[in-house]
Each structure stands twice: as C-alpha cells, then as structure tokens.
Design a protein around this motif. Structure first.
Motif, PDB file in Angstrom:
ATOM      1  N   ILE A 276      88.628-122.411  31.042  1.00  0.00           N
ATOM      2  CA  ILE A 276      88.996-121.519  30.741  1.00  0.00           C
ATOM      3  C   ILE A 276      90.024-121.052  29.698  1.00  0.00           C
ATOM      4  O   ILE A 276      90.562-120.772  28.472  1.00  0.00           O
ATOM      5  CB  ILE A 276      87.770-120.143  31.155  1.00  0.00           C
ATOM      6  N   MET A 279      90.903-123.370  27.570  1.00  0.00           N
ATOM      7  CA  MET A 279      90.050-123.127  25.390  1.00  0.00           C
ATOM      8  C   MET A 279      90.128-121.998  24.815  1.00  0.00           C
ATOM      9  O   MET A 279      90.033-121.835  23.947  1.00  0.00           O
ATOM     10  CB  MET A 279      88.403-123.074  26.300  1.00  0.00           C
TER      11      MET A 279
ATOM     12  N   LEU B 100      75.470-115.651  23.781  1.00  0.00           N
ATOM     13  CA  LEU B 100      75.188-115.439  25.738  1.00  0.00           C
ATOM     14  C   LEU B 100      77.085-115.128  25.738  1.00  0.00           C
ATOM     15  O   LEU B 100      77.381-114.762  26.725  1.00  0.00           O
ATOM     16  CB  LEU B 100      74.990-116.730  26.510  1.00  0.00           C
ATOM     17  N   THR B 116      78.964-118.599  34.045  1.00  0.00           N
ATOM     18  CA  THR B 116      79.279-119.373  33.262  1.00  0.00           C
ATOM     19  C   THR B 116      78.756-121.281  33.576  1.00  0.00           C
ATOM     20  O   THR B 116      78.197-121.540  32.762  1.00  0.00           O
ATOM     21  CB  THR B 116      80.546-119.962  32.389  1.00  0.00           C
ATOM     22  N   LEU B 117      79.055-120.985  35.221  1.00  0.00           N
ATOM     23  CA  LEU B 117      78.508-122.176  35.689  1.00  0.00           C
ATOM     24  C   LEU B 117      77.008-121.849  35.129  1.00  0.00           C
ATOM     25  O   LEU B 117      76.796-123.927  34.895  1.00  0.00           O
ATOM     26  CB  LEU B 117      78.874-121.873  36.946  1.00  0.00           C
ATOM     27  N   PHE B 119      75.227-121.487  32.687  1.00  0.00           N
ATOM     28  CA  PHE B 119      74.609-121.537  31.337  1.00  0.00           C
ATOM     29  C   PHE B 119      75.096-123.350  31.027  1.00  0.00           C
ATOM     30  O   PHE B 119      74.811-124.023  30.575  1.00  0.00           O
ATOM     31  CB  PHE B 119      75.334-120.812  30.794  1.00  0.00           C
ATOM     32  N   TYR B 120      76.638-123.916  31.506  1.00  0.00           N
ATOM     33  CA  TYR B 120      77.591-124.854  31.326  1.00  0.00           C
ATOM     34  C   TYR B 120      76.611-126.320  31.891  1.00  0.00           C
ATOM     35  O   TYR B 120      77.068-127.465  31.724  1.00  0.00           O
ATOM     36  CB  TYR B 120      78.679-124.750  31.973  1.00  0.00           C
ATOM     37  N   ALA B 123      74.929-129.285  30.492  1.00  0.00           N
ATOM     38  CA  ALA B 123      75.907-129.813  29.478  1.00  0.00           C
ATOM     39  C   ALA B 123      76.892-130.459  30.894  1.00  0.00           C
ATOM     40  O   ALA B 123      76.619-131.862  30.346  1.00  0.00           O
ATOM     41  CB  ALA B 123      76.201-129.176  28.861  1.00  0.00           C
ATOM     42  N   LEU B 180      74.573-125.906  25.524  1.00  0.00           N
ATOM     43  CA  LEU B 180      75.887-125.042  25.386  1.00  0.00           C
ATOM     44  C   LEU B 180      76.385-125.801  26.352  1.00  0.00           C
ATOM     45  O   LEU B 180      77.076-125.497  27.932  1.00  0.00           O
ATOM     46  CB  LEU B 180      75.675-123.688  26.782  1.00  0.00           C
ATOM     47  N   THR B 182      80.633-127.409  25.783  1.00  0.00           N
ATOM     48  CA  THR B 182      81.961-127.424  25.167  1.00  0.00           C
ATOM     49  C   THR B 182      82.292-125.969  23.734  1.00  0.00           C
ATOM     50  O   THR B 182      83.386-125.295  24.830  1.00  0.00           O
ATOM     51  CB  THR B 182      83.318-128.298  24.348  1.00  0.00           C
ATOM     52  N   LEU B 185      81.490-122.672  26.082  1.00  0.00           N
ATOM     53  CA  LEU B 185      83.466-122.440  27.100  1.00  0.00           C
ATOM     54  C   LEU B 185      84.669-121.607  25.874  1.00  0.00           C
ATOM     55  O   LEU B 185      85.332-121.532  26.504  1.00  0.00           O
ATOM     56  CB  LEU B 185      83.638-123.889  27.519  1.00  0.00           C
ATOM     57  N   ALA B 186      84.911-122.851  24.828  1.00  0.00           N
ATOM     58  CA  ALA B 186      85.451-122.159  24.057  1.00  0.00           C
ATOM     59  C   ALA B 186      85.423-120.778  23.509  1.00  0.00           C
ATOM     60  O   ALA B 186      85.956-120.030  23.445  1.00  0.00           O
ATOM     61  CB  ALA B 186      85.776-122.867  23.041  1.00  0.00           C
ATOM     62  N   ILE B 188      83.625-118.568  25.003  1.00  0.00           N
ATOM     63  CA  ILE B 188      83.905-117.550  26.705  1.00  0.00           C
ATOM     64  C   ILE B 188      85.582-117.273  26.369  1.00  0.00           C
ATOM     65  O   ILE B 188      86.080-116.056  26.652  1.00  0.00           O
ATOM     66  CB  ILE B 188      84.024-118.309  27.466  1.00  0.00           C
ATOM     67  N   ALA B 189      86.507-119.140  26.634  1.00  0.00           N
ATOM     68  CA  ALA B 189      87.248-118.103  26.969  1.00  0.00           C
ATOM     69  C   ALA B 189      88.397-117.357  25.340  1.00  0.00           C
ATOM     70  O   ALA B 189      88.924-116.627  25.435  1.00  0.00           O
ATOM     71  CB  ALA B 189      88.243-119.691  26.109  1.00  0.00           C
ATOM     72  N   GLY B 190      87.812-117.513  24.463  1.00  0.00           N
ATOM     73  CA  GLY B 190      88.350-116.655  23.151  1.00  0.00           C
ATOM     74  C   GLY B 190      88.082-115.263  23.305  1.00  0.00           C
ATOM     75  O   GLY B 190      88.794-114.425  23.356  1.00  0.00           O
ATOM     76  N   MET B 225      88.058-121.012  16.327  1.00  0.00           N
ATOM     77  CA  MET B 225      87.175-121.184  17.543  1.00  0.00           C
ATOM     78  C   MET B 225      86.059-121.526  17.116  1.00  0.00           C
ATOM     79  O   MET B 225      85.440-121.990  17.378  1.00  0.00           O
ATOM     80  CB  MET B 225      87.291-119.687  18.887  1.00  0.00           C
ATOM     81  N   PHE B 228      86.274-124.574  15.713  1.00  0.00           N
ATOM     82  CA  PHE B 228      85.782-125.590  16.586  1.00  0.00           C
ATOM     83  C   PHE B 228      84.892-125.726  17.231  1.00  0.00           C
ATOM     84  O   PHE B 228      84.097-126.890  17.575  1.00  0.00           O
ATOM     85  CB  PHE B 228      87.192-125.079  17.804  1.00  0.00           C
TER      86      PHE B 228
END
Lengths: 286, 302
Positions: A276, A279, B100, B116-117, B119-120, B123, B180, B182, B185-186, B188-190, B225, B228
């Motif tokens: 995270i 990212m 989400l 996060t885990l 949902f991801y 993928a 859900l 990459t 994740l971007a 969430i981080a953003g 973001m 991306f």
C-alpha cells in the motif's frame, strides 16, 4: 463514531452507515465465498462431493484429496514434485531477476534526465497497457524462431519484460530526497554505489511490492503453448488438467488449487503494508 | 532538459557523460526490446502477410484486415464481447474498485487490512476462478442450479456455460469478481495519502457532506492514481481470455464467449494463421492506446 475518531471526518447519517456496512458485507461475501467453497471442496470425501443436492459445507472433512494428489503423481508422466520444482524455480528466478533489473532501470529514469530518458519512460508507460495475453502471438513467433519453445527460457524471459514493476519502482524512487544522493556524491561515491547503498535500502517497500507482483504473475501463469514437455510444466497447467478430469477429480483439483493459492496469499499477508505504501506513489502525472 | 545552447553540448558527449546510467538500464531495456518492442514490430510486419510458421511469409497487403471485418463472423462476436468488457464491465469494475476503496478507507486500520485482503484475494489467487465452473455447472450438481431448483424457481437445470443466453453473464460476473486488482490497491493507497489539511480547508470553505468532499477534494487530488487505475483497467479489459476459455470451453459453444484475445489465440496457436493473428494483435494495440489517450483527455491530462 467517525466524528469522535477524527474531528475532520464529516459524519454520516445512521442510514448512510447502515447502507455502507451492508454493501461492504455483501461485496465481501461475494468475493470470499467462492474461495471458501473451493477450500471446503478440497476437504470433502468423494461421497459428499457427489451428493445431491450439493452442500456448501463439509460434514466429515478428510485429507484424502491432498493425499491423492501425491499418489496421483505416480499415474502422471512425471512425479508431482517435479511440477512443484518447476513452479518454484521459475517463480523465484523471475522474481529475483525482475527486482534487480527493473530497479536498475528505474533509478536513472527516476533521478536523471538524459538523452532518451523521456522517450524510454513514455514507452514504458504505454507498455503497461499490453498484458502478456495481448503480446502472446508475436512472442510465440519470436520464441519459436529463437528455439526457446519447450525450454525454461520461454517461462523466464518474457515476464521479465513486464513494465509494471519498473513503473512502480520509478515512481517510488522519485520520492527519495536528492539530498541523500548528493551527500553520498560528496563522499566520492559513484553511480553504482549510490544505487546499491543509498537508493536500494531506501526503497524496500517498493522492492517487496515488485516481488509480490512478479511472483504472483509468474506463479499463477500457465504458458500452455510455450511448453509441451511434461517435465517442464508448472502447477497451474497440472491443476487445469486435474480440474478437467471429471467428477472423480473434483476434490483433488480443489486440493491442488488450494496449494497453488497459498504462497501468493501468504506473501501478500506479510507485505500488505509495504505494498500500500508503494502504491501511494503509483499516480500517473503525465 | 534545459538545452540552452551556450557551448553546444554534443549529443555524443551527453551520452558518454551518462554512460553509467545507460549501463544500469541496459539489462532491462534489452529484455524489453526483445520481448515487447520487437514482437510489436514483427506483428505489424506479419499482419500484412500470409504466414503459417513453416513456409516463409508471403505479402498479401491489407487482406488480413479486410478479412477481419468482412469475412469473419466470429471476429465480430469477439469484438462485441470484448467491447462489453471494455465499455461496460471495465468501467463498472473501475467504479467498484474506487467505491470499495473509498468505503473501507474510513474504517479502523485492522478492518481495512482484512477487507483489503478479502477483496484482493480473487485477483491474488487468480487460478481459483475455476471453482465457478462448479458453481455454475450445467447439471443439477451445480450450486446455482440446485439452489434454484430447490427454491422452485426453475424446473430444469440451466446450461449456464454452454447456452449463449447466459454464458456472457456468468463470465462478466466472474470477471468482476476478479477485478479488484492493482488499481484497487492504488486507490486504497491514494485515498490514504490525501492530505488531511485539505479536508479542514474544505470544511472552512463550506463543504458540507461527504459527496462534496469526494467531488471537490478527493477526486482532483487523486487524478494521477485514477489515471494509473484506468490504464490497469484497460489492460485487463482488453485481454479477457482466460476466464471465458476455462469456463465456456475453447472454442466455446457457438463461439458465444469468444473474445478478441481468444480469437487471436484460436487463429494463431490452433490454426497457425500467424499473419491473421498478428493483424488482430495490431488492431488491439492501436485500440488500447486510443482508449488510454481518450481517458487521459477525460481526466484532463495532456
């Protein structure tokens, strides 16, 4: 709740909260139930798999599917351990090489402008679009002309050309303060030393991210048509063969998919925070 | 890049000065050139030929492209299906990723981590999607069929994966399930890196609810973001092939689940029509780049 925790957060109505949590739970269930079902299937004895109506849960769990998976190897052309070796070998080699060469390329692109730097970076960004499926045919022609079909090279080299890791690494490196590099330069360090001793230790989250993405991509991929030799096949290929083996193989297929799923999930569990973190710099500004 | 030509720094000298940098980039650029750039060039050239891998290619001009649109019914189905993924499923999963991420952003870190885990996970463990073949199995043992039969909604099992009425629906569902990735994740981080001072400033400027906050503060800040995420979305939407090929079979019944990529593999790998397959690849490259540029314009980038 939200109001208490942080003054800046705008509150939500009670209805808003209710709707939000219901949505999250629904989506979460949709995402996770098929995986849970897959895991449960792998513990079902044959008579429960053939039950009508089919049950979601397992009543008398057994490990026999996992046992069969290893016995089955005797019937396959090569021992099961060979597929495991192939998968592990290819994934580890690609991951290691990818982290090294992508970081080496990301550093100049993040920190310097030189003739060609803009063009190279733009090309890399455009290449983000082209997944391995899209370049499959031309790569196949090339690999076969180079005599690499049916070799480990066909599994190792093409994934190294993926630009996602490089892109993320470059974006992350931009955030490393230049002052760190300048201090090292004053001490007489050359570019290579700055890269290995200053930059690399400072981008740990990014290379962990690269590791996960690269490992996951290679571990999960089944290059069916690059590899025909049974001795060179990897776990996903074997798994799809098992899954296509009819009702008798349902449990074994599920067991192999659970084994296949574990490494990437575990790796992600241990590195999520770093990913995270990486990212957060993934934005595309131009 | 400030090339103020005071004393004419020659290009050769510039390159020599930066030789260490070129050397660092060399290994990646070599692999990249051999496995991405050259294949793209090769496919442009091959797309103008008839080539079966055994005999040398013979030049046929634009025949392959003409055949694609005028003489290949399956290609039209493949384009339609791929556009469904690019224009409908793609944006839906893009919005799903964003909302989400936005919803779990306010949760305490531990919950956020777990969600996060979860949902991801699809993928992450992408091969596990095969389980949907059992969920939507066409006989009575399929989870969906048996549930619907027991509830009395249907009498006969539905052939989810071979009936052209339903197969795309199932594939879209599974594709959304796996989407859900990459980009998620971007996002969430953003969302976590949006400067909180902006929200305070916003509150002073009269932002009253979360929607306004999202629209006037969060989204503009997250534009890079979002771009991306869009690129990742285009990349997956246009290359949908593994899910239909596994669930619906390859080739699928009446080609109902053909996508551009699976069609390309059909002609290239199964029929050795490399010239024709290459022309499909070239078309894909062009359309994907155009899509990226269009979204770039939409998000107000150069």
């Amino acid at each position: 709740m939200a109001k208490l925790r942080t003054g800046r957060m705008l509150g939500r109505s009670r209805w808003g909260n209710f709707i939000m949590f219901s949505l999250l739970i629904l989506c979460g269930a949709f995402m996770v139930l098929p995986i849970v079902y897959s895991i449960l299937q792998s513990f079902k004895p044959l008579n429960e798999i053939n039950l009508f109506p089919p049950r979601f849960f397992v009543t008398r769990p057994t490990l026999s599917n996992y046992g069969k998976l290893f016995q089955l190897s005797a019937n396959l052309w090569v021992p099961f351990s060979r597929y495991v070796f192939n998968s592990v070998f290819v994934s580890v080699v690609v991951t290691a090489l990818n982290v090294i060469i992508a970081s080496m390329c990301a550093y100049p692109l993040a920190k310097y402008t030189f003739p060609g730097s803009k063009l190279i970076f733009r090309t890399i960004v455009v290449a983000l679009l082209f997944s391995s499926q899209v370049t499959y045919i031309p790569q196949y022609v090339l690999l076969s002309k180079m005599g690499m079909i049916n070799t480990y090279w066909a599994m190792i080299l093409p994934p190294l050309a993926s630009t996602l890791g490089l892109y993320l690494m470059r974006q992350y490196m931009i955030a490393i303060p230049d002052s760190l590099m300048e201090a090292a330069k004053l001490d007489g360090a050359g570019e290579y030393r700055i890269f290995w001793q200053i930059i690399m230790p400072n981008v740990k989250p990014a290379w962990l991210t690269l590791m996960i993405f690269s490992f996951q991509a290679v571990w999960n991929s089944s290059n069916n048509t690059y590899i025909y030799k049974e001795q060179l096949k990897t776990l996903p290929t074997v798994m799809s063969q098992l899954a296509a083996g009819g009702v008798a193989r349902v449990g074994v297929g599920a067991a192999s998919s659970v084994i296949l799923m574990l490494p990437p999930v575990l790796l992600f569990v241990f590195t999520q925070t770093n990913i995270i973190d990486t990212m957060a710099t993934s934005g595309m500004k131009d | 890049m400030s090339t103020i030509r005071a004393h004419k720094p020659s290009l050769a000298r510039e390159i020599w000065k930066n030789r260490h940098l070129y050397l660092l980039m060399a290994p990646f650029l070599l692999v990249f050139t051999v496995f991405i750039i050259i294949p793209i060039i090769v496919s442009v050239v091959l797309s103008l030929t008839d080539f079966n891998m055994l005999q040398s290619p013979s030049f046929v001009g634009l025949d392959n492209y003409i055949r694609m649109f005028l003489d290949d019914d399956v290609f039209i189905v493949a384009v339609r299906n791929t556009l469904i993924f690019a224009v409908l499923t793609g944006p839906v999963s893009y919005l799903l990723c964003f909302f989400l991420a936005w919803m779990i952003n306010d949760l305490p870190p531990k919950f956020r981590w777990v969600l996060t885990l979860l949902f991801y996970a699809p993928a992450l463990a992408s091969n596990i999607f095969y389980i949907w073949t059992y969920i939507f199995s066409g006989d009575m043992y399929g989870l969906v069929n048996s549930t619907l039969i027991q509830l009395g909604i249907i009498m006969e099992p539905i052939q989810w994966l071979t009936d052209s009425t339903y197969v795309m629906f199932v594939i879209i569902l599974v594709q959304l399930w796996m989407s859900l990735g990459t980009g998620f994740l971007a996002f969430i981080a953003g969302l976590q890196s949006v400067d909180t001072a902006l929200f305070e400033a916003g509150a002073i400027d009269g932002i009253r609810n979360r929607w306004q906050q999202l629209w006037y503060i969060t989204l503009p800040v997250m534009k890079p973001m979002l771009m991306f995420g869009a690129v990742m979305q285009i990349s997956t939407s246009f290359s949908v092939s593994a899910v239909p090929m596994t669930l619906a079979g390859f080739p699928s019944t009446d080609n109902a689940a053909a996508t551009v990529v699976s069609h390309m593999i059909d002609h290239g790998i199964l029929r050795y029509e490399m010239g024709y397959a290459s022309s499909i690849a070239v078309l894909l490259f062009i359309v994907m780049v155009l899509f990226k540029d269009a979204i770039g314009k939409l998000l107000g980038q150069d």
